[in-house]
Design a protein around this motif. Structure first.
Motif, PDB file in Angstrom:
ATOM      1  N   ARG A  11       0.768  -1.155  -0.006  1.00 48.33           N
ATOM      2  CA  ARG A  11       0.045   0.128  -0.012  1.00 48.33           C
ATOM      3  C   ARG A  11       0.853   1.294  -0.078  1.00 48.33           C
ATOM      4  O   ARG A  11       0.660   2.074  -0.680  1.00 48.33           O
ATOM      5  N   ALA A  58       2.427   1.523  -3.407  1.00 43.83           N
ATOM      6  CA  ALA A  58       1.388   1.934  -4.469  1.00 43.83           C
ATOM      7  C   ALA A  58       1.088   3.457  -4.500  1.00 43.83           C
ATOM      8  O   ALA A  58       1.049   4.241  -5.452  1.00 43.83           O
ATOM      9  N   ARG A  59       1.164   4.128  -3.310  1.00 43.03           N
ATOM     10  CA  ARG A  59       0.755   5.549  -3.039  1.00 43.03           C
ATOM     11  C   ARG A  59       2.040   6.206  -3.586  1.00 43.03           C
ATOM     12  O   ARG A  59       1.898   7.259  -4.174  1.00 43.03           O
ATOM     13  N   THR A  95       1.901   6.534  -7.239  1.00 50.75           N
ATOM     14  CA  THR A  95       1.185   7.525  -7.630  1.00 50.75           C
ATOM     15  C   THR A  95       1.709   8.765  -7.465  1.00 50.75           C
ATOM     16  O   THR A  95       1.623   9.585  -8.620  1.00 50.75           O
ATOM     17  N   GLU A 117      -3.243   1.083  -6.896  1.00 46.54           N
ATOM     18  CA  GLU A 117      -3.507   1.316  -5.414  1.00 46.54           C
ATOM     19  C   GLU A 117      -4.802   0.555  -5.141  1.00 46.54           C
ATOM     20  O   GLU A 117      -4.774  -0.067  -4.021  1.00 46.54           O
ATOM     21  N   ASP A 121      -4.957  -1.738  -2.127  1.00 49.77           N
ATOM     22  CA  ASP A 121      -5.685  -1.577  -1.040  1.00 49.77           C
ATOM     23  C   ASP A 121      -6.598  -2.941  -0.737  1.00 49.77           C
ATOM     24  O   ASP A 121      -7.255  -3.140   0.338  1.00 49.77           O
TER      25      ASP A 121
END
Length: 174
Positions: free
Chosen positions: A8, A11-12, A15, A97, A101
């Motif tokens: 997580r 992934a953020r 981004t 994401e 998640d």
């Protein structure tokens, strides 16, 4: 080896970093984005396209598609339209994401199998290694893009995870 929280976070981070690179590259002309800058994939745009494709390929493999190359085409020149690329990149980042998640620790176990596009022997790797590869590959190529953008006079955000906006950290209200 890794956890869902690691996924997580990265992934953020992905981004945030992609948005930074896209924002910085938006200040360049198309010609400047496609200019051969001596990198592995030559230009900023081609390296961004490679990264876009590779994210899809590895995510498909991790999710059980043993032949993603049958539906995903690697192209360094497509998309060539900058605004189309920006939309596609944002969509792919949201997809990554959402995947991170939605996962559980069990989703990080098992073996990922795929048939290489060149017809060589089937590859089998622990799923956790494939997930690490997804994020490591992103970081590798974003570093190249960051260097090319900086050399072109653009100013992407710093790349250090502690510099990531707090609202993007896992568990933060977004």
């Amino acid at each position: 080896m890794i956890s869902t929280e690691y996924c997580r976070l990265l992934a953020r981070y992905n981004t945030w970093q992609n948005a930074s690179l896209v924002t910085a590259a938006t200040g360049l002309t198309d010609a400047e984005r496609w200019l051969d800058r001596g990198a592995v994939f030559k230009s900023i745009a081609a390296t961004l396209n490679h990264l876009y494709w590779a994210d899809a390929l590895m995510l498909e493999r991790i999710q059980g598609n043993e032949r993603p190359q049958d539906t995903l085409t690697h192209s360094l020149t497509s998309p060539s339209d900058w605004f189309a690329f920006k939309d596609l990149r944002a969509h792919r980042d949201a997809e990554i994401e959402h995947w991170a998640d939605s996962m559980t620790d069990t989703d990080l176990t098992g073996i990922v199998r795929w048939d290489p596009p060149d017809g060589s022997a089937r590859i089998e790797q622990p799923k956790s290694i494939c997930v690490v590869q997804l994020f490591n590959h992103q970081t590798h190529h974003r570093g190249q893009i960051h260097a090319m953008l900086t050399a072109a006079g653009a100013a992407p955000d710093p790349t250090d995870i502690p510099a990531m906006p707090q609202h993007m950290l896992p568990g933060a209200n977004r």
